[in-house]
Scaffold this motif. Structure first.
Motif, PDB file in Angstrom:
ATOM      1  N   GLU A  46       9.193  12.105  -5.828  1.00  0.00           N
ATOM      2  CA  GLU A  46       8.968  13.025  -6.952  1.00  0.00           C
ATOM      3  C   GLU A  46       7.951  12.454  -7.936  1.00  0.00           C
ATOM      4  OE1 GLU A  46      10.046  16.150  -7.117  1.00  0.00           O
ATOM      5  OE2 GLU A  46      10.916  15.733  -5.154  1.00  0.00           O
ATOM      6  N   MET A  47       8.045  11.158  -8.219  1.00  0.00           N
ATOM      7  CA  MET A  47       7.099  10.534  -9.147  1.00  0.00           C
ATOM      8  C   MET A  47       5.699  10.502  -8.554  1.00  0.00           C
ATOM      9  SD  MET A  47       8.755  10.171 -11.820  1.00  0.00           S
ATOM     10  CE  MET A  47       7.398   9.460 -12.717  1.00  0.00           C
ATOM     11  N   GLY A  48       5.615  10.363  -7.232  1.00  0.00           N
ATOM     12  CA  GLY A  48       4.306  10.343  -6.575  1.00  0.00           C
ATOM     13  C   GLY A  48       3.469  11.558  -6.913  1.00  0.00           C
ATOM     14  N   SER A  49       4.105  12.712  -7.014  1.00  0.00           N
ATOM     15  CA  SER A  49       3.350  13.919  -7.341  1.00  0.00           C
ATOM     16  C   SER A  49       2.757  13.840  -8.749  1.00  0.00           C
ATOM     17  CB  SER A  49       4.227  15.160  -7.198  1.00  0.00           C
ATOM     18  OG  SER A  49       5.296  15.132  -8.124  1.00  0.00           O
ATOM     19  N   HIS A  50       3.378  13.105  -9.633  1.00  0.00           N
ATOM     20  CA  HIS A  50       2.832  12.907 -10.986  1.00  0.00           C
ATOM     21  C   HIS A  50       1.700  11.885 -10.976  1.00  0.00           C
ATOM     22  CE1 HIS A  50       6.003  15.297 -12.778  1.00  0.00           C
ATOM     23  NE2 HIS A  50       6.905  14.563 -12.149  1.00  0.00           N
ATOM     24  N   TRP A  51       1.674  11.034  -9.984  1.00  0.00           N
ATOM     25  CA  TRP A  51       0.668   9.971  -9.886  1.00  0.00           C
ATOM     26  C   TRP A  51      -0.513  10.354  -9.015  1.00  0.00           C
ATOM     27  CZ3 TRP A  51       5.146   6.311  -8.311  1.00  0.00           C
ATOM     28  CH2 TRP A  51       5.913   5.983  -9.439  1.00  0.00           C
ATOM     29  N   GLY A  52      -0.509  11.570  -8.485  1.00  0.00           N
ATOM     30  CA  GLY A  52      -1.642  12.018  -7.701  1.00  0.00           C
ATOM     31  C   GLY A  52      -1.506  11.806  -6.203  1.00  0.00           C
TER      32      GLY A  52
ATOM     33  N   ARG B 291       4.357  14.054  -2.195  1.00  0.00           N
ATOM     34  CA  ARG B 291       5.750  13.609  -2.156  1.00  0.00           C
ATOM     35  C   ARG B 291       6.057  12.812  -0.891  1.00  0.00           C
ATOM     36  NH1 ARG B 291      10.174  15.819   0.080  1.00  0.00           N
ATOM     37  NH2 ARG B 291       9.031  17.684   0.644  1.00  0.00           N
ATOM     38  N   THR B 292       5.556  13.284   0.235  1.00  0.00           N
ATOM     39  CA  THR B 292       5.811  12.614   1.507  1.00  0.00           C
ATOM     40  C   THR B 292       5.293  11.176   1.491  1.00  0.00           C
ATOM     41  OG1 THR B 292       5.674  14.718   2.664  1.00  0.00           O
ATOM     42  CG2 THR B 292       5.391  12.742   3.993  1.00  0.00           C
ATOM     43  N   VAL B 293       4.059  11.000   1.051  1.00  0.00           N
ATOM     44  CA  VAL B 293       3.456   9.663   1.004  1.00  0.00           C
ATOM     45  C   VAL B 293       4.233   8.773   0.039  1.00  0.00           C
ATOM     46  CG1 VAL B 293       1.364   8.373   0.410  1.00  0.00           C
ATOM     47  CG2 VAL B 293       1.183  10.500   1.699  1.00  0.00           C
ATOM     48  N   GLY B 294       4.654   9.329  -1.076  1.00  0.00           N
ATOM     49  CA  GLY B 294       5.454   8.560  -2.033  1.00  0.00           C
ATOM     50  C   GLY B 294       6.767   8.087  -1.424  1.00  0.00           C
ATOM     51  N   GLN B 295       7.420   8.974  -0.690  1.00  0.00           N
ATOM     52  CA  GLN B 295       8.683   8.599  -0.053  1.00  0.00           C
ATOM     53  C   GLN B 295       8.461   7.557   1.043  1.00  0.00           C
ATOM     54  OE1 GLN B 295      10.756  12.117   1.225  1.00  0.00           O
ATOM     55  NE2 GLN B 295      11.191  12.786  -0.863  1.00  0.00           N
ATOM     56  N   MET B 296       7.389   7.713   1.801  1.00  0.00           N
ATOM     57  CA  MET B 296       7.087   6.739   2.852  1.00  0.00           C
ATOM     58  C   MET B 296       6.861   5.353   2.248  1.00  0.00           C
ATOM     59  SD  MET B 296       4.530   9.038   5.211  1.00  0.00           S
ATOM     60  CE  MET B 296       3.897   7.603   6.044  1.00  0.00           C
ATOM     61  N   TYR B 297       6.101   5.327   1.159  1.00  0.00           N
ATOM     62  CA  TYR B 297       5.819   4.029   0.543  1.00  0.00           C
ATOM     63  C   TYR B 297       7.105   3.394   0.010  1.00  0.00           C
ATOM     64  CZ  TYR B 297       3.398   0.231  -1.581  1.00  0.00           C
ATOM     65  OH  TYR B 297       2.988  -1.032  -1.880  1.00  0.00           O
TER      66      TYR B 297
END
Length: 191
Positions: free
Chosen positions: A16-22, A25-31
């Motif tokens: 969810e935070m990944g979408s705020h960071w540009g 969501r998928t990439v944020g969860q993977m990381y």
């Protein structure tokens, strides 16, 4: 691979935070999954743990590799590719900052430099160019400061960050010191 409630909470939040960071969501969860994993993971393990398609995982891994945020490795006797994040969070921070600068700040500075070389033909352009010069100078100063900071070793950087507002108190003291010492130059703007 089942995620514990603690890991699942972190992974979902990071997505969810990944979408705020540009990032999506998928990439944020993977990381996030790679970050907290005890061992390197392959794409199939990530797809199973996150419930994403294998193609979605492959695209996300390409993005993470292009940002230099994950390491690709091979395990003996296994033809699959495994991924992990750097162990040192400071390395991750520095890599992320360098990549953001390269992708976002540098193109903006290039555009602003070009705009400042133009000859304004009317008052609106002169005003706009003056504002652009202010923005250029601020970004340039910030990136110069950031480059200086990045050259510090981690221990020094941590000490500097822990100083926080104490730096301001030191600068105020430095400004008052010439007057206290009986010097005639108490002008804080002179270096």
């Amino acid at each position: 691979m089942n995620l514990t409630p603690l890991i699942q909470s972190f992974v979902l939040h990071f997505g969810e935070m990944g979408s705020h960071w540009g990032i999506n969501r998928t990439v944020g969860q993977m990381y996030a999954l790679l970050f907290v994993s005890e061992k390197p993971l392959n794409a199939d393990e990530m797809a199973e743990a996150l419930g994403f398609s294998r193609s979605n995982i492959s695209m996300g891994l390409k993005e993470l590799v292009s940002w230099r945020l994950v390491k690709l490795q091979h395990l003996p006797g296994d033809r699959r590719e495994y991924y992990s994040t750097p162990e040192d969070v400071w390395v991750i921070f520095q890599t992320l900052a360098e990549e953001r600068k390269k992708r976002e700040v540098d193109p903006t500075l290039t555009m602003l430099r070009g705009a400042l070389l133009e000859s304004p033909s009317n008052e609106a352009d002169r005003h706009a160019q003056a504002r652009m010069e202010q923005m250029h100078d601020l970004i340039d100063l910030t990136t110069s400061w950031f480059s200086d900071i990045q050259r510090l070793d981690v221990e020094t950087l941590q000490k500097l960050m822990k100083l926080g507002s104490q730096v301001q108190k030191f600068l105020e003291f430095k400004q008052k010191l010439p007057a206290f010492m009986g010097g005639s130059d108490a002008n804080p703007t002179k270096e």
